[in-house]
Design an enzyme around this catalytic site. Structure first.
Site, PDB file in Angstrom:
ATOM      1  N   GLU A  79       0.819  -1.226   0.000  1.00  0.00           N
ATOM      2  CA  GLU A  79       0.000   0.000   0.000  1.00  0.00           C
ATOM      3  C   GLU A  79       0.847   1.268   0.000  1.00  0.00           C
ATOM      4  OE1 GLU A  79      -3.114  -0.013   2.962  1.00  0.00           O
ATOM      5  OE2 GLU A  79      -3.273   2.160   2.884  1.00  0.00           O
ATOM      6  N   LYS A 253      -7.170  -0.701  11.695  1.00  0.00           N
ATOM      7  CA  LYS A 253      -6.549  -1.176  10.439  1.00  0.00           C
ATOM      8  C   LYS A 253      -5.325  -0.322  10.117  1.00  0.00           C
ATOM      9  CE  LYS A 253      -6.030  -1.496   5.765  1.00  0.00           C
ATOM     10  NZ  LYS A 253      -5.236  -0.632   4.901  1.00  0.00           N
ATOM     11  N   ASP A 269       4.176 -14.017  11.681  1.00  0.00           N
ATOM     12  CA  ASP A 269       2.854 -14.433  11.213  1.00  0.00           C
ATOM     13  C   ASP A 269       1.857 -13.285  11.436  1.00  0.00           C
ATOM     14  OD1 ASP A 269       0.306 -15.511  11.025  1.00  0.00           O
ATOM     15  OD2 ASP A 269       0.805 -17.372  12.053  1.00  0.00           O
ATOM     16  N   HIS A 367      -2.027   9.569  -1.199  1.00  0.00           N
ATOM     17  CA  HIS A 367      -2.237   8.429  -2.093  1.00  0.00           C
ATOM     18  C   HIS A 367      -2.111   8.879  -3.549  1.00  0.00           C
ATOM     19  CE1 HIS A 367      -3.297   5.120   0.447  1.00  0.00           C
ATOM     20  NE2 HIS A 367      -4.185   5.818   1.116  1.00  0.00           N
TER      21      HIS A 367
HETATM   22  C1  MEV Z   1      -5.609   3.115   5.203  1.00  0.00           C
HETATM   23  O1  MEV Z   1      -4.893   1.941   4.892  1.00  0.00           O
HETATM   24  C2  MEV Z   1      -5.596   3.364   6.691  1.00  0.00           C
HETATM   25  C3  MEV Z   1      -6.467   4.515   7.144  1.00  0.00           C
HETATM   26  O2  MEV Z   1      -7.799   4.348   6.651  1.00  0.00           O
HETATM   27  C4  MEV Z   1      -6.438   4.529   8.643  1.00  0.00           C
HETATM   28  C5  MEV Z   1      -7.399   5.511   9.278  1.00  0.00           C
HETATM   29  O3  MEV Z   1      -8.429   5.835   8.682  1.00  0.00           O
HETATM   30  O4  MEV Z   1      -7.086   5.946  10.403  1.00  0.00           O
HETATM   31  C6  MEV Z   1      -5.987   5.842   6.577  1.00  0.00           C
END
Ligand code: MEV
Length: 420
Positions: A79, A253, A269, A367
């Protein structure tokens, strides 16, 4: 002199220059350095039915200072923006750096026993025979390193198929992740437990909710660097995550973006970490953020992270993938515990940077920058043309492949006209 991880302009260097800098930082040999461009694993030794290997980008996050020491952080991830975000979060925390630590590397496995005729008596019998059971899974080589199975505890659980006896087996895994160690111990103990309790064993397997193996990190980002608005925005974002699982899942995430990337680079892992992290986040029945933020009395922003991190620097694919050895050498960690602390700091930096970027400018800008660069390369731009095409794409707000090709044609035509 101490090595420094704040390598100015690292992102703007070319691949060879970046490799030179990291090789110098970590004293990589030519052979180790060559692994970045040659095959470094034999898939046939690792999985069944393999056809080949599947490469992923291997990047370096800069600026990390943890417990007073500078680290370059290897991140393996597909990513865009994750490496840049981690480096930026660490840069802003650098004046004081991160403090991090991790618990003793304890992992547990469980033996599930069903059909136990007298559960209370079985519990008493297991407790009574604990010394004999522990000595049955004594491993001299682990004991020599200060580890091995050191405790076990029976408990009764209610299930949809009636009550069951679960025996938790606790092992100090020293520098290994430890799943193999604890699974072996469970399989060794299961027949003895069947005999002792009169039950039948079902599962004999590790628990990935490694809540005796927590790693923690904290950092303070100064008000001077962030400004009050940004700090208030991050606190609002945190409150959103704490109140709403739909936001919290995304926040966690983001935190795991950094942790998983180190996990993969170091041959650990990541599924085990993911399972443990999210189960831990929901430990009291309410799904929570793995990180927490508060304003200090001086108005600075303090961030903290706490989560289970069962990772090692020996065993698993640390031997079968030679680039893992290089990643560990770049990190310079001397124990699995140190690695867990470093990963916690990376998770915190990652989460902070994601919140900062969203509060300040939205996540798409970063991005899009990288996407624009990728489109420029895909359109055939070379050298100096790449940043020029990317900048025009971003400025025009039309970040598409056809527009990249059109800009490149234009740039080349202008250059040609100038040379005539
Ligand atoms: C993207 O991989 C992770 C984010 O969505 C985390 C977040 O929203 O805090 C940018």
């Amino acid at each position: 002199m101490d090595k420094r991880s704040d390598l100015p302009g690292f992102y703007a260097k070319n691949l060879q220059e970046r490799r030179d800098l990291v090789a110098a930082f970590a004293s990589l040999t030519d052979e180790e350095r060559a692994l970045f461009s040659t095959p470094h694993l034999d898939p046939e030794l690792m999985i069944e039915n393999s056809l080949g290997a599947f490469p992923l980008p291997f990047g370096i996050a800069t600026n990390f200072r943890i417990n007073g020491r500078d680290y370059l952080i290897p991140l393996v991830i597909e990513e865009p923006s994750v490496v840049a975000a981690a480096s930026h979060g660490a840069k802003l925390a650098r004046p004081t750096g991160f403090r991090a630590d991790a618990d003793r590397p304890v992992l547990k496995s469980m033996v599930q026993l069903v059909g136990v005729p007298d559960l209370q008596r079985a519990v008493a019998a297991v407790r009574d025979q604990k010394p004999a059971l522990l000595s049955a899974c004594h491993e001299p080589s682990m004991a020599a390193r200060g580890g091995g199975v050191f405790d076990l505890e029976p408990r009764i659980i209610e299930t949809g198929r009636g009550p069951m006896l679960i025996v938790d087996i606790f092992c100090d895994c020293v520098d290994a992740m430890g799943a193999n160690l604890v699974n072996t111990a469970a399989e060794k103990l299961a027949p003895l437990l069947e005999e002792l309790t009169g039950g039948s064993r079902r599962l004999m397997i590790v628990s990935n909710l490694a809540d005796r193996r927590l790693a923690r990190a904290e950092a303070t980002w100064s008000r001077e660097l962030l400004g009050d608005d940004l700090i208030e925005g991050i606190l609002d974002a945190q409150a959103f995550a704490e109140a709403d699982p739909y936001r919290c899942a995304t926040q966690n995430k983001g935190t795991m973006n950094g942790i998983d990337a180190v996990c993969i680079a170091t041959g650990n892992d990541f599924r085990a970490l993911e399972a443990g992290a999210h189960a831990y986040a929901a430990r009291d029945g309410h799904y929570r953020s793995l990180t927490a933020y508060e304003k200090t009395p001086d108005g600075d922003l303090r961030g903290r992270i706490k989560l289970p991190l069962a990772v090692g620097i020996v065993g698993g694919s640390t031997k079968t993938n030679r680039l893992v050895q290089v990643a560990l050498k770049i990190l310079g960690v001397r124990s699995g515990r140190e690695l867990a602390g470093v990963m916690a700091a990376v998770g915190l930096a990652q989460n902070f940077a994601a919140l900062r970027a969203q509060v300040a400018e939205g996540i798409q800008k970063g991005h899009m920058k990288l996407h624009a660069k990728n489109l420029a390369v895909a359109a055939g731009a070379q050298g100096e043309e790449i940043p020029r095409v990317a900048a025009r794409l971003a400025a025009d707000g039309t970040v598409t492949a056809s527009h990249a090709a059109a800009i490149l044609r234009q740039i080349r035509q202008t250059a040609e006209a100038r040379h005539k």
